[in-house]
Design an enzyme around this catalytic site. Structure first.
Site, PDB file in Angstrom:
ATOM      1  N   ASN A  73       0.760  -1.246  -0.111  1.00 39.66           N
ATOM      2  CA  ASN A  73      -0.041  -0.052   0.080  1.00 39.66           C
ATOM      3  C   ASN A  73       0.900   1.411   0.030  1.00 39.66           C
ATOM      4  O   ASN A  73       0.615   2.175  -0.604  1.00 39.66           O
ATOM      5  CB  ASN A  73      -0.998   0.068   1.134  1.00 39.66           C
ATOM      6  CG  ASN A  73      -2.064  -0.832   0.959  1.00 39.66           C
ATOM      7  OD1 ASN A  73      -2.224  -1.503  -0.086  1.00 39.66           O
ATOM      8  ND2 ASN A  73      -2.730  -1.281   2.143  1.00 39.66           N
ATOM      9  N   ARG A  94     -12.060  -4.469 -13.889  1.00 37.32           N
ATOM     10  CA  ARG A  94     -10.987  -5.458 -13.672  1.00 37.32           C
ATOM     11  C   ARG A  94     -11.739  -6.606 -13.864  1.00 37.32           C
ATOM     12  O   ARG A  94     -12.584  -6.972 -13.139  1.00 37.32           O
ATOM     13  CB  ARG A  94     -10.491  -5.133 -12.178  1.00 37.32           C
ATOM     14  CG  ARG A  94      -9.895  -3.837 -11.805  1.00 37.32           C
ATOM     15  CD  ARG A  94      -8.977  -3.795 -10.555  1.00 37.32           C
ATOM     16  NE  ARG A  94      -8.918  -2.281 -10.085  1.00 37.32           N
ATOM     17  CZ  ARG A  94      -7.938  -1.529 -10.472  1.00 37.32           C
ATOM     18  NH1 ARG A  94      -7.316  -2.025 -11.499  1.00 37.32           N
ATOM     19  NH2 ARG A  94      -7.887  -0.310  -9.733  1.00 37.32           N
ATOM     20  N   ARG A 132      -6.334   1.627 -13.124  1.00 37.84           N
ATOM     21  CA  ARG A 132      -4.866   1.702 -12.800  1.00 37.84           C
ATOM     22  C   ARG A 132      -4.307   0.297 -12.285  1.00 37.84           C
ATOM     23  O   ARG A 132      -5.012  -0.369 -11.593  1.00 37.84           O
ATOM     24  CB  ARG A 132      -4.811   2.682 -11.476  1.00 37.84           C
ATOM     25  CG  ARG A 132      -3.475   2.801 -11.031  1.00 37.84           C
ATOM     26  CD  ARG A 132      -3.463   3.974  -9.780  1.00 37.84           C
ATOM     27  NE  ARG A 132      -3.928   5.022 -10.166  1.00 37.84           N
ATOM     28  CZ  ARG A 132      -4.699   5.929  -9.421  1.00 37.84           C
ATOM     29  NH1 ARG A 132      -5.195   5.367  -8.027  1.00 37.84           N
ATOM     30  NH2 ARG A 132      -5.414   6.946  -9.675  1.00 37.84           N
ATOM     31  N   HIS A 170     -16.404   3.214 -14.185  1.00 41.56           N
ATOM     32  CA  HIS A 170     -16.069   2.386 -13.232  1.00 41.56           C
ATOM     33  C   HIS A 170     -17.628   1.848 -12.497  1.00 41.56           C
ATOM     34  O   HIS A 170     -17.634   0.985 -11.609  1.00 41.56           O
ATOM     35  CB  HIS A 170     -15.669   3.262 -12.000  1.00 41.56           C
ATOM     36  CG  HIS A 170     -15.192   2.913 -10.651  1.00 41.56           C
ATOM     37  ND1 HIS A 170     -15.739   2.937  -9.436  1.00 41.56           N
ATOM     38  CD2 HIS A 170     -13.948   1.959 -10.555  1.00 41.56           C
ATOM     39  CE1 HIS A 170     -15.126   2.337  -8.687  1.00 41.56           C
ATOM     40  NE2 HIS A 170     -14.079   1.975  -9.132  1.00 41.56           N
ATOM     41  N   TYR A 196     -12.938  -9.622  -1.255  1.00 39.52           N
ATOM     42  CA  TYR A 196     -13.343  -8.176  -1.092  1.00 39.52           C
ATOM     43  C   TYR A 196     -15.032  -8.380  -0.710  1.00 39.52           C
ATOM     44  O   TYR A 196     -15.518  -9.332  -1.033  1.00 39.52           O
ATOM     45  CB  TYR A 196     -13.656  -7.420  -2.275  1.00 39.52           C
ATOM     46  CG  TYR A 196     -12.210  -6.990  -3.121  1.00 39.52           C
ATOM     47  CD1 TYR A 196     -10.914  -7.341  -2.326  1.00 39.52           C
ATOM     48  CD2 TYR A 196     -12.044  -5.899  -3.738  1.00 39.52           C
ATOM     49  CE1 TYR A 196      -9.720  -6.879  -2.832  1.00 39.52           C
ATOM     50  CE2 TYR A 196     -10.907  -5.331  -4.226  1.00 39.52           C
ATOM     51  CZ  TYR A 196      -9.703  -6.003  -3.872  1.00 39.52           C
ATOM     52  OH  TYR A 196      -8.670  -5.694  -4.286  1.00 39.52           O
ATOM     53  N   ARG A 221     -13.845   2.796   5.301  1.00 37.73           N
ATOM     54  CA  ARG A 221     -12.587   1.867   5.356  1.00 37.73           C
ATOM     55  C   ARG A 221     -11.297   2.704   5.007  1.00 37.73           C
ATOM     56  O   ARG A 221     -10.475   2.415   6.081  1.00 37.73           O
ATOM     57  CB  ARG A 221     -12.697   0.699   4.307  1.00 37.73           C
ATOM     58  CG  ARG A 221     -11.714  -0.558   4.452  1.00 37.73           C
ATOM     59  CD  ARG A 221     -10.773  -0.257   3.190  1.00 37.73           C
ATOM     60  NE  ARG A 221     -11.336  -0.554   1.841  1.00 37.73           N
ATOM     61  CZ  ARG A 221     -10.850  -0.157   0.932  1.00 37.73           C
ATOM     62  NH1 ARG A 221      -9.366   0.396   0.816  1.00 37.73           N
ATOM     63  NH2 ARG A 221     -11.523  -0.432  -0.321  1.00 37.73           N
ATOM     64  N   HIS A 230     -15.380  -3.456   0.727  1.00 36.26           N
ATOM     65  CA  HIS A 230     -15.265  -2.583  -0.483  1.00 36.26           C
ATOM     66  C   HIS A 230     -16.665  -2.315  -1.098  1.00 36.26           C
ATOM     67  O   HIS A 230     -16.884  -1.209  -2.210  1.00 36.26           O
ATOM     68  CB  HIS A 230     -14.668  -3.642  -1.712  1.00 36.26           C
ATOM     69  CG  HIS A 230     -14.670  -2.952  -2.869  1.00 36.26           C
ATOM     70  ND1 HIS A 230     -15.360  -3.240  -4.229  1.00 36.26           N
ATOM     71  CD2 HIS A 230     -13.488  -2.321  -3.399  1.00 36.26           C
ATOM     72  CE1 HIS A 230     -14.785  -2.585  -4.987  1.00 36.26           C
ATOM     73  NE2 HIS A 230     -13.781  -2.133  -4.921  1.00 36.26           N
TER      74      HIS A 230
END
Length: 689
Positions: free
Chosen positions: A51, A379, A409, A439, A472, A568, A596
Site C-alpha cells: 500500500n 477489472r 490503474r 467505473h 472483497y 474503510r 469494498h
C-alpha cells in the site's frame, strides 16, 4: 439556530495524503494484532508495504506534480512543498514501525514456529555451500553487472526493482580502475529462495535474494576488491498521462505509455541503512530526489516480497480457517432467468459465491432465446471465466457489447489484452467515454420471452473479478425489474452510442445525477430533523473526500441529523467537532476481507431508502467517472443489506476503529459486559459455516 461558522475552513478537514497514510497505519496495526494467526499477520505487514508503494506511486506523485505546476495549494490549503514534508515525516514513522516489527517481533515468532528467514550471518557451512551453488547455477548466468564510468553512465533503474550498488577497488581485465557498479536483479529471479530441508535441517527455511546477491557479489568482479554492497530500490510515478482529446487510438496510446511507466519520475529511494552518505548523495542526485525522500532501511528494501512465504508454507493452523462461499439458496435448481423473474436476488460477496454471476452469464451465452448481452469490465482478472462466456456468447450468435475501461490503474495492460481477445471473437468492444473512467459495474441480458423482450440486469458494488470476489466484500443485485432494466439499457446507450443524459427511472448516475441527489437527500434529512421527524444517515464506503459532500454532511449534523459513516480507507471529514460535526461518527473496519461495498441509507422521516453503489464519496467518483447507484427496492432485501452491511458493522467491537476529532483513530473496545462482535466473523458464521 446553530452559530454561524465557515464550513470551508481547511482546519475542519483532514489532509488527503495523511488520511491515506492513516489508513495504512490501521493495516499495520492488524499485522501487530496478536489475536490473528501468525502468517496472516505476515500478510498484513506485506499489504502495508505494498500500500505504501502505491501511495508513493500515485498520491505523492500527484502532489509532486502540483509542485511542478508552480505551487498551487492542496485542498486543505497546504503548499505542495509543505504537504510533501509532512508526507515524508509520517511515512518515515510508518516505515520504521514496519521494519521494527519485522525484525523484533514477526521474524523471531516465525522462527519459533519453524519458519526461518535466514540472515547471512546465521548461515552454517552446509547452507552456505548450497546457496553458493544456487548462485552459480541459477543467479549468476542472468546477471549483467554494470560498472559506472564515462562509457557506462548510470543505468535506468526500473520502478520497485531490487538493485545492489557496489563499491569497488582495483582494476579490471582492461586496466580500468574500479569505482562503482550496479547489479540489477532481473524480475525473473525469485525474491525468496527456499533451502531444501535435507540441506538446511528445517522444514521451512528461506533466504532473501538480496542477501544471496550481497554475499556472493564478489564473484561478479574477479580480481577486484568489493569494499561494500548496498541494496536499494526506487519508487516511481505510475500514473499514465494520455491526452484523450489528442489521440485517435486510446489503446495504442496507452501501450506507448505503459512501455515507459517503469522509468517515470522517481518519488522515493529506499537504501540499506549502512550505505555511506557519499553513495546516497550520488543516488539522490541521479534520481533527482531531495534528501527527505531517502528511506534508510534496516532489513530487505523489498519487504513486501516476503509475502511469498505465505503461499510456500502449508501450515493451516497459522492462517485464517478456510471457508467456502455458500451457494446462494435462491439460485439453486431451476433456470436463473426463471428465478430472477420471480423476485430480485441479492448476493453478498465473499460470503455468497460469485459463481451465481458466472452461471448467469454462462446460461445466457448458450440460451437460444437470449439476443444480446451488454457488460462493463473494469477489472476482470487473469484468465477470466466471465470473459470466456462472453466470447462463447458471441460465437453463438448473440450480440455482445463490452464497455472495457482501459485506464483501470495497474490493470491497463491486462485490459488491453482482454479487449483484443474479445474483439477477435466478434464482441463489440467500447472503450468508454473520453475524459471519464467507466467505473460502473453492470450487466444487461436481453431475452425473448413469448411476444416480448425481457431485460435481466446485474448491478454490483464490485468488479467482475472472481479472485477479488473471494477477498472483497461487495453487494450484487440480480433483477428483472423493468424500470431498472430500462435504466441500465439507457446507460449502455449513453456509453456506446453518444446518447444524451437520459432521465432515469430509479438509478442515480455519475457524473450527472448522483452528486446532486446525495446533496438533496442530505438536505432532506436536515429538514426532517428540524421538523422533529426521524432523520438519520448511515453510509458505508471506501473513502470520502468530496468537498460538497462533506460540507453538506456538516450542515446536516448541525441541523440535528445523526450520521454514522463506515469509511474503510481515507476520510477527510472530521467527526465530533463542537458546533460542526457533533452528530457525526466515523469508523473504519479492517478485517480478513477488504471492505469494498458502498451502501447508503437515509431514514427519510420513517420512509427509509437504501442504495448500493459503485461510487465512493470522492471527487473522482462523483464528478469525473461513470458510476451507478441503485436502490434495493424489495423490502426484505433492503432489510438484509441494512442488517448485514450497516447495523452489523456499527456493532463491531473487534476490528473497528473510531476516528477522533483530530483525524487520528482509536481501536473500538467492547463496552463493559458486552459480547465481542466481529462483523465479518458474524457473517462467516451466518452464511458460510
Amino acid at each position: 439556530m446553530p452559530k454561524p461558522i465557515d464550513l470551508r475552513d481547511p482546519s475542519l478537514y483532514n489532509n488527503r495524503e495523511l488520511a491515506q497514510l492513516e489508513f495504512n497505519v490501521r493495516v499495520m496495526a492488524q499485522a501487530m494484532d496478536e489475536r490473528l494467526p501468525l502468517l496472516e499477520r505476515l500478510r498484513y505487514l506485506c499489504i502495508s508495504c505494498t500500500n505504501l508503494d502505491e501511495f508513493f506511486e500515485i498520491r505523492v506523485a500527484a502532489v509532486r506534480h502540483l509542485q511542478d505546476l508552480g505551487g498551487p495549494t492542496t485542498a486543505d490549503n497546504l503548499s505542495p512543498a509543505a504537504a510533501l514534508k509532512l508526507i515524508h515525516e509520517h511515512a518515515g514513522i510508518l516505515v520504521e514501525s514496519q521494519y521494527r516489527y519485522w525484525r523484533d517481533v514477526l521474524r523471531p515468532q516465525l522462527a519459533d514456529s519453524g519458519i526461518r528467514i535466514l540472515s547471512r550471518e546465521t548461515w552454517n557451512a552446509r547452507q552456505k555451500r548450497w546457496l553458493k551453488q544456487y548462485f552459480d547455477d541459477e543467479i549468476m548466468p542472468v546477471l549483467s553487472p554494470l560498472g559506472l564510468d564515462p562509457a557506462h553512465p548510470f543505468p535506468r533503474i526500473l520502478n520497485k526493482s531490487l538493485n545492489i550498488v557496489v563499491v569497488l577497488q582495483g582494476k579490471d581485465a582492461f586496466g580500468r580502475a574500479g569505482n562503482m557498479a550496479i547489479v540489477r536483479a532481473p524480475r525473473s529471479l525469485p525474491r525468496i529462495i527456499q533451502i531444501p530441508p535435507d540441506i538446511s535441517g528445517g522444514p521451512h527455511d528461506f533466504v532473501l535474494l538480496s542477501a544471496v546477491l550481497s554475499n556472493f557479489v564478489d564473484d561478479l568482479f574477479p580480481g577486484m576488491h568489493v569494499k561494500g554492497a548496498y541494496q536499494f530500490r526506487v519508487t516511481r510515478n505510475s500514473e499514465l498521462l494520455v491526452d484523450e482529446d489528442e489521440v485517435e487510438n486510446l489503446a495504442h496510446a496507452l501501450k506507448g505509455e505503459l512501455a515507459g511507466r517503469g522509468f517515470a519520475r522517481a518519488m522515493r529511494l529506499e537504501i540499506a541503512d549502512n550505505c555511506p552518505k557519499a553513495i546516497v548523495k550520488i543516488l539522490l542526485g541521479n534520481f533527482e530526489l531531495p534528501e527527505n525522500a531517502v528511506y534508510r532501511i534496516n532489513g530487505p528494501v523489498n519487504l513486501n516480497r516476503v509475502i511469498a512465504v505465505y503461499d510456500l508454507v502449508d501450515r493451516p493452523e497459522l492462517k485464517f480457517p478456510a471457508f467456502k462461499p455458500r451457494r446462494h439458496p435462491d439460485v439453486d435448481g431451476d433456470s436463473l432467468f426463471e428465478r430472477i423473474r420471480r423476485s430480485d436476488v441479492l448476493l453478498h460477496h465473499p460470503y455468497d459465491s460469485f459463481n451465481a454471476v458466472l452461471d448467469l452469464i454462462k446460461e445466457a451465452s448458450s440460451d437460444p432465446d437470449v439476443l444480446a448481452i451488454k457488460q462493463t469490465l473494469y477489472r476482470a482478472g487473469k484468465d477470466s471465466e466471465l470473459a470466456l462466456h462472453l466470447i462463447e456468447a458471441a460465437r453463438n450468435g448473440k450480440d455482445v457489447t463490452v464497455v472495457i475501461e482501459l485506464r483501470a490503474r495497474f490493470d491497463e495492460e491486462a485490459n488491453i489484452r482482454l479487449a483484443d481477445r474479445l474483439q477477435e471473437a466478434g464482441v463489440q468492444v467500447v472503450y468508454g467515454v473520453v475524459g471519464y473512467k467507466t467505473h460502473a459495474k453492470m450487466m444487461l441480458i436481453v431475452r425473448r420471452e413469448g411476444r416480448k423482450l425481457q431485460r435481466y440486469a446485474h448491478l454490483s458494488t464490485g468488479n467482475y473479478h472472481a479472485g477479488t470476489a473471494r477477498a472483497y466484500t461487495d453487494i450484487g443485485l440480480m433483477t428483472a425489474n423493468p424500470d431498472i432494466g430500462e435504466d441500465v439499457h439507457r446507460l449502455f446507450q449513453q456509453m456506446s452510442g453518444l446518447a444524451p443524459a437520459y432521465k432515469l427511472n430509479c438509478l442515480l448516475q455519475s457524473p450527472f445525477t448522483l452528486h446532486k441527489a446525495l446533496l438533496h437527500k442530505f438536505q432532506r434529512e436536515a429538514d426532517h430533523a428540524i421538523e422533529g421527524r426521524p432523520a438519520r444517515i448511515i453510509a458505508k464506503m471506501n473513502a470520502l473526500n468530496e468537498p460538497g459532500v462533506m460540507e453538506a454532511l456538516y450542515k446536516a449534523s448541525r441541523a440535528g441529523v445523526k450520521i454514522d459513516l463506515i469509511v474503510r480507507g481515507a476520510c477527510c471529514l472530521k467527526p465530533g467537532i463542537p458546533g460542526v460535526s457533533d452528530n457525526i461518527r466515523v469508523r473504519s473496519v479492517v478485517g480478513r476481507f477488504l471492505e469494498h461495498s458502498r451502501v447508503y441509507w437515509f431514514e427519510n422521516g420513517g420512509d427509509a431508502e437504501l442504495y448500493c453503489s459503485s461510487a465512493d464519496w470522492m471527487e473522482r467518483n462523483l464528478l469525473r467517472r461513470i458510476e451507478t447507484c441503485f436502490p434495493i427496492i424489495d423490502p426484505g432485501l433492503a432489510e438484509r443489506v441494512f442488517r448485514e452491511e450497516l447495523a452489523n458493522y456499527l456493532a463491531d467491537n473487534q476490528q473497528a476503529w473510531e476516528m477522533q476529532p483530530d483525524g487520528s483513530y482509536v481501536r473500538v473496545a467492547p463496552a463493559p459486559n458486552a459480547m465481542p462482535h466481529s462483523a465479518q466473523d458474524a457473517l462467516l458464521a451466518q452464511l458460510c459455516l
